[in-house]
Design an enzyme around this catalytic site. Sequence first.
Site, PDB file in Angstrom:
ATOM      1  N   ASP A  74       0.839  -1.207   0.000  1.00 27.40           N
ATOM      2  CA  ASP A  74       0.000   0.000   0.000  1.00 27.40           C
ATOM      3  C   ASP A  74       0.877   1.262   0.000  1.00 27.40           C
ATOM      4  OD1 ASP A  74       0.903   0.010   2.596  1.00 27.40           O
ATOM      5  OD2 ASP A  74      -1.072  -0.244   3.526  1.00 27.40           O
ATOM      6  N   SER A  75       2.190   1.067   0.097  1.00 29.74           N
ATOM      7  CA  SER A  75       3.119   2.199  -0.058  1.00 29.74           C
ATOM      8  C   SER A  75       3.052   2.763  -1.480  1.00 29.74           C
ATOM      9  CB  SER A  75       4.554   1.766   0.265  1.00 29.74           C
ATOM     10  OG  SER A  75       4.910   0.636  -0.517  1.00 29.74           O
TER      11      SER A  75
ATOM     12  N   ASP B 124      -0.682  -6.381  -1.084  1.00 28.46           N
ATOM     13  CA  ASP B 124      -1.334  -5.947   0.162  1.00 28.46           C
ATOM     14  C   ASP B 124      -2.849  -5.924   0.039  1.00 28.46           C
ATOM     15  OD1 ASP B 124       0.601  -5.497   2.048  1.00 28.46           O
ATOM     16  OD2 ASP B 124       0.747  -3.332   1.715  1.00 28.46           O
TER      17      ASP B 124
ATOM     18  N   LYS C  20      -0.801 -10.047   1.772  1.00 26.98           N
ATOM     19  CA  LYS C  20      -0.273  -9.600   3.064  1.00 26.98           C
ATOM     20  C   LYS C  20      -1.320  -8.725   3.737  1.00 26.98           C
ATOM     21  CE  LYS C  20       3.142  -6.287   3.262  1.00 26.98           C
ATOM     22  NZ  LYS C  20       2.523  -5.218   4.047  1.00 26.98           N
TER      23      LYS C  20
ATOM     24  N   GLU D 263      -1.975  -6.252   7.399  1.00 27.56           N
ATOM     25  CA  GLU D 263      -1.334  -5.629   8.550  1.00 27.56           C
ATOM     26  C   GLU D 263      -2.099  -5.910   9.839  1.00 27.56           C
ATOM     27  OE1 GLU D 263      -0.727  -1.425   8.008  1.00 27.56           O
ATOM     28  OE2 GLU D 263       0.567  -1.725   6.265  1.00 27.56           O
TER      29      GLU D 263
ATOM     30  N   GLU E 284       8.148  -4.728  10.907  1.00 31.85           N
ATOM     31  CA  GLU E 284       8.498  -3.354  10.505  1.00 31.85           C
ATOM     32  C   GLU E 284       8.753  -2.475  11.724  1.00 31.85           C
ATOM     33  OE1 GLU E 284       5.879  -1.509   7.663  1.00 31.85           O
ATOM     34  OE2 GLU E 284       7.095   0.329   7.625  1.00 31.85           O
TER      35      GLU E 284
HETATM   36  O1  KIV Z   1       3.465  -1.260   1.699  1.00 31.42           O
HETATM   37  C1  KIV Z   1       4.663  -1.547   1.872  1.00 31.42           C
HETATM   38  O2  KIV Z   1       5.547  -1.130   1.124  1.00 31.42           O
HETATM   39  C2  KIV Z   1       5.003  -2.410   2.985  1.00 31.42           C
HETATM   40  C3  KIV Z   1       6.457  -2.549   3.331  1.00 31.42           C
HETATM   41  C4  KIV Z   1       6.870  -1.385   4.147  1.00 31.42           C
HETATM   42  C5  KIV Z   1       6.743  -3.820   4.005  1.00 31.42           C
HETATM   43  O3  KIV Z   1       4.145  -2.952   3.600  1.00 31.42           O
END
Ligand code: KIV
Length: 277
Positions: A43-44, A82, A110, A112, A174
Amino acid sequence: MVKNLQFLQAQKGKRKIAMATGYDYPTAVLLDQTNMDVVLIGDSVGTNVLGYQSEKEVTLDDIIHHTKAVNRGIKNAYIVADLSYQTYTNPDMALTNAKKLLASGANGIKLEGYHPSIIHHLHKNHIEVWAHIGYNAQFHEKAAIQGKSFSQAKQLLTETLHLQEAGAQMVILELVPEEVARAITNKLTIPTIGIGAGRYTDGQVLVIQDLLGITSYQFRHAKKYAELNSDIKSAFENYIKEVKEGIFPTESNFTHMKEEDLSLFDEWMKNKEKVTN
Ligand code: KIV
């Protein structure tokens, strides 16, 4: 060599796993030409590519769009995507959305935070699930180290073990102190991938913009392996200068008409009605 989940899990204790985020096709092609083990559509993407203020603005459609692009460029690396903010608030919703990410080309998903029942449901339904604990951009207001005190460290380790029992097959740690990341890594049977979590995790992940030096600031947890920001800017500046000064394009960048066609064309330009075709 195709990297599947079994391959990644088998690396624990043998060699470190290298992982980076990736958001688009050309970068995915480059990542795949190297020996990158895992590419994450995180999600970055929101703050690094889409110009959003926060990871919370990222939608599942955003992740799907970028997962499809990355998938087109990857033959070997494992792709994990994500589940975006509020797309896994109950087990069935999580499963529906996870399936959409898999249909877009992800090998695993993934999510969170501490959600054992969601992870259990996904695992039971044969989804490869990655947990992500410590700092979570979707839930914490400020990027800060998690698990620093004795009680927080205990909680983090206990929760991560529960996530593994629930069915998590890989875990991202993280922004946690190195000691905590090391203890978790030693206790778990599944691999840990760290970001700002020190040296002893089973692998490392970096956001590609930070790794390539596209991000202008320097995070403590990251390392710039290139300075693309200044390289790209100077390429733009050179291009602008050459356009304005008439240096670009040169003979090698364009073509000419054949003499014969050119004289016909000139003739036609002078007097259109005389042109016979
Ligand atoms: O969204 C992302 O880039 C992440 C990394 C920081 C692991 O979850």
